[in-house]
Design an enzyme around this catalytic site. Structure first.
Site, mmCIF file in Angstrom:
data_model
loop_
_atom_site.group_PDB
_atom_site.id
_atom_site.type_symbol
_atom_site.label_atom_id
_atom_site.label_comp_id
_atom_site.label_asym_id
_atom_site.label_seq_id
_atom_site.Cartn_x
_atom_site.Cartn_y
_atom_site.Cartn_z
ATOM 1 N N LYS A 4 24.851 -5.054 -10.920
ATOM 2 C CA LYS A 4 23.823 -5.779 -10.161
ATOM 3 C C LYS A 4 24.161 -7.263 -10.075
ATOM 4 O O LYS A 4 23.891 -7.906 -9.060
ATOM 5 C CB LYS A 4 22.453 -5.567 -10.797
ATOM 6 C CG LYS A 4 21.936 -4.117 -10.714
ATOM 7 C CD LYS A 4 21.674 -3.661 -9.298
ATOM 8 C CE LYS A 4 20.807 -2.391 -9.265
ATOM 9 N NZ LYS A 4 20.591 -1.904 -7.889
ATOM 10 N N SER A 7 18.562 -6.331 -9.456
ATOM 11 C CA SER A 7 17.666 -6.062 -10.583
ATOM 12 C C SER A 7 17.581 -7.283 -11.479
ATOM 13 O O SER A 7 18.538 -8.076 -11.561
ATOM 14 C CB SER A 7 18.194 -4.883 -11.414
ATOM 15 O OG SER A 7 17.440 -4.756 -12.610
ATOM 16 N N TYR A 67 25.276 -1.443 -15.736
ATOM 17 C CA TYR A 67 24.273 -1.631 -14.679
ATOM 18 C C TYR A 67 24.059 -3.123 -14.423
ATOM 19 O O TYR A 67 24.066 -3.581 -13.276
ATOM 20 C CB TYR A 67 22.982 -0.946 -15.113
ATOM 21 C CG TYR A 67 21.808 -1.076 -14.165
ATOM 22 C CD1 TYR A 67 21.775 -0.373 -12.969
ATOM 23 C CD2 TYR A 67 20.709 -1.877 -14.489
ATOM 24 C CE1 TYR A 67 20.682 -0.476 -12.107
ATOM 25 C CE2 TYR A 67 19.620 -1.982 -13.644
ATOM 26 C CZ TYR A 67 19.610 -1.271 -12.453
ATOM 27 O OH TYR A 67 18.526 -1.369 -11.616
HETATM 28 N N1 LIG Z 1 12.292 1.045 -10.509
HETATM 29 C C1 LIG Z 1 12.523 -0.114 -11.122
HETATM 30 O O1 LIG Z 1 11.829 -0.565 -12.029
HETATM 31 C C2 LIG Z 1 13.698 -0.945 -10.680
HETATM 32 C C3 LIG Z 1 13.901 -2.170 -11.327
HETATM 33 C C4 LIG Z 1 14.974 -2.956 -10.925
HETATM 34 C C5 LIG Z 1 15.800 -2.527 -9.898
HETATM 35 N N2 LIG Z 1 15.579 -1.328 -9.310
HETATM 36 C C6 LIG Z 1 16.490 -0.915 -8.232
HETATM 37 O O2 LIG Z 1 15.723 -0.479 -7.122
HETATM 38 C C7 LIG Z 1 16.436 0.530 -6.425
HETATM 39 C C8 LIG Z 1 15.541 1.753 -6.217
HETATM 40 O O3 LIG Z 1 15.067 2.190 -7.448
HETATM 41 P P1 LIG Z 1 13.983 3.347 -7.565
HETATM 42 O O4 LIG Z 1 13.577 3.334 -8.969
HETATM 43 O O5 LIG Z 1 12.990 3.259 -6.480
HETATM 44 O O6 LIG Z 1 14.945 4.622 -7.393
HETATM 45 P P2 LIG Z 1 14.742 5.986 -6.604
HETATM 46 O O7 LIG Z 1 15.572 6.972 -7.360
HETATM 47 O O8 LIG Z 1 13.350 6.329 -6.358
HETATM 48 O O9 LIG Z 1 15.373 5.674 -5.187
HETATM 49 C C9 LIG Z 1 16.734 5.739 -4.904
HETATM 50 C C10 LIG Z 1 16.960 6.719 -3.747
HETATM 51 O O10 LIG Z 1 18.354 6.690 -3.496
HETATM 52 C C11 LIG Z 1 18.794 8.013 -3.282
HETATM 53 N N3 LIG Z 1 20.208 8.132 -3.613
HETATM 54 C C12 LIG Z 1 20.740 8.139 -4.864
HETATM 55 N N4 LIG Z 1 22.077 8.311 -4.779
HETATM 56 C C13 LIG Z 1 22.372 8.391 -3.457
HETATM 57 C C14 LIG Z 1 23.593 8.575 -2.749
HETATM 58 N N5 LIG Z 1 24.753 8.684 -3.398
HETATM 59 N N6 LIG Z 1 23.558 8.622 -1.388
HETATM 60 C C15 LIG Z 1 22.366 8.520 -0.736
HETATM 61 N N7 LIG Z 1 21.184 8.355 -1.371
HETATM 62 C C16 LIG Z 1 21.187 8.288 -2.718
HETATM 63 C C17 LIG Z 1 17.928 8.858 -4.197
HETATM 64 O O11 LIG Z 1 17.929 10.214 -3.766
HETATM 65 C C18 LIG Z 1 16.584 8.176 -4.095
HETATM 66 O O12 LIG Z 1 15.808 8.738 -3.056
HETATM 67 C C19 LIG Z 1 17.708 0.793 -7.245
HETATM 68 O O13 LIG Z 1 18.786 0.069 -6.696
HETATM 69 C C20 LIG Z 1 17.352 0.260 -8.621
HETATM 70 O O14 LIG Z 1 18.506 -0.152 -9.338
HETATM 71 C C21 LIG Z 1 14.557 -0.533 -9.672
#
Ligand SMILES: NC(=O)c1ccc[n+]([C@@H]2O[C@H](COP(=O)([O-])OP(=O)(O)OC[C@H]3O[C@@H](n4cnc5c(N)ncnc54)[C@H](O)[C@@H]3O)[C@@H](O)[C@H]2O)c1
Length: 264
Positions: free
Chosen positions: A168, A151, A164
């Site tokens: 990361k 991130s 967090y």
């Molecule tokens: N959305 C953003 O703006 C953003 C920005 C920076 C980084 N990220 C990173 O991107 C990644 C995805 O983010 P997102 O917003 O698409 O999230 P999201 O919640 O849509 O996707 C994460 C998926 O992981 C699954 N999950 C969670 N815990 C789990 C576990 N213990 N075992 C198995 N599966 C599990 C959830 O059910 C979900 O389907 C994350 O690592 C997040 O930190 C996201």
């Protein structure tokens, strides 16, 4: 965009590959590029729905319901992927995030359980899963690719979500260490650091605030497909000579001079 064939026959595990955000789009994108995909998610329904979608589009996928945080879950992920497709070539660690696991506040207001939850889902499980996958890649003898979703919060100071940011940042460091440890086995390890991406998780956290887009040089928040295509690049032979790198996919946010001087 025609992605067909880029990952033909290369078996991919997408940890957190269900849901409705970056993980789901990564599963779809790798499958469109020809990879048989193990869609791993704690949420069985969403993993199955992405699997069905991939199969309906002519791709190959298996849905694995498992908790990536547990050793048993990790063992099941590796075993079920090999049962389904016989090998593992690509591991994408997507599961993670902040606000589903803790609330935003300054460090002195954090309790130990919240800190541990954040470190567990953003850093510790990647140790467990990667440790289980690497011996499989080594035994296969023809390398592999690991892509960690980190991130922008792991690159810059992360107020009110320091745990967090620390997790990361740790994951970015882990990415570099794996590059050094397994490069001679042909295993590459890279990271993708999204800026703000329009997923349900972030929309909730930002309360639908669109003002943020004005601070992004490309003028919009990211989309899951923006991140998934960067993952595809780092998972595919297009990046055969790239390892230990962290790619910020943030619409240009991190390019800005930080001091706010006139013209900066
Ligand atoms: N959305 C953003 O703006 C953003 C920005 C920076 C980084 N990220 C990173 O991107 C990644 C995805 O983010 P997102 O917003 O698409 O999230 P999201 O919640 O849509 O996707 C994460 C998926 O992981 C699954 N999950 C969670 N815990 C789990 C576990 N213990 N075992 C198995 N599966 C599990 C959830 O059910 C979900 O389907 C994350 O690592 C997040 O930190 C996201």
């Amino acid at each position: 965009m025609n992605l067909e064939g880029l990952l033909q026959g290369r078996v991919a595990i997408v940890a957190g590959g269900g849901g409705g955000g970056i993980g789901a789009e990564t599963s779809r994108t790798l499958a469109r590029a020809g990879a048989p995909v193990a869609v791993v998610d704690l949420d069985a329904a969403s993993a199955k729905s992405i699997r069905d979608e991939i199969e309906a589009a002519g791709g190959r996928a298996v849905a694995i319901t498992a908790d990536v945080r547990s050793s048993d879950g990790v063992a099941a992920i590796v075993a079920e992927t090999r049962d389904a497709f016989g090998r593992i070539d690509v591991l994408v660690n997507v599961a993670g995030g902040m606000h589903r696991h803790a609330s935003w506040r300054p460090l002195a207001d954090w309790d130990e359980a919240s800190w541990d939850r954040i470190l567990e889902i953003n850093l510790r499980y990647i140790f467990l899963l990667t440790r289980a996958v690497i011996p499989v890649m080594i035994a296969q003898g023809d390398g592999g690719a690991i892509v960690n979703i980190t991130s922008i919060s792991g690159v810059f100071g992360a107020p009110n979500h320091a745990a967090y940011g620390a997790a990361k940042a740790g994951l970015i460091h882990l990415t570099k260490s794996l590059c050094l440890e397994y490069g001679e086995k042909g295993i590459r390890c890279n990271a993708v650091s999204p800026g703000a991406v329009e997923t349900a998780a972030v929309a909730d956290a930002l309360g639908g605030d669109r003002e943020m887009s004005r601070t992004i040089p490309l003028g919009r928040a990211g989309r899951p497909a923006d991140i998934a295509r960067a993952v595809l690049f780092l998972a595919s032979p297009l990046s055969d000579y790239v390892s230990g790198q962290m790619l910020l996919v943030d619409g240009g946010v991190s390019a800005r001079f930080p001091l706010g001087i006139p013209g900066g």
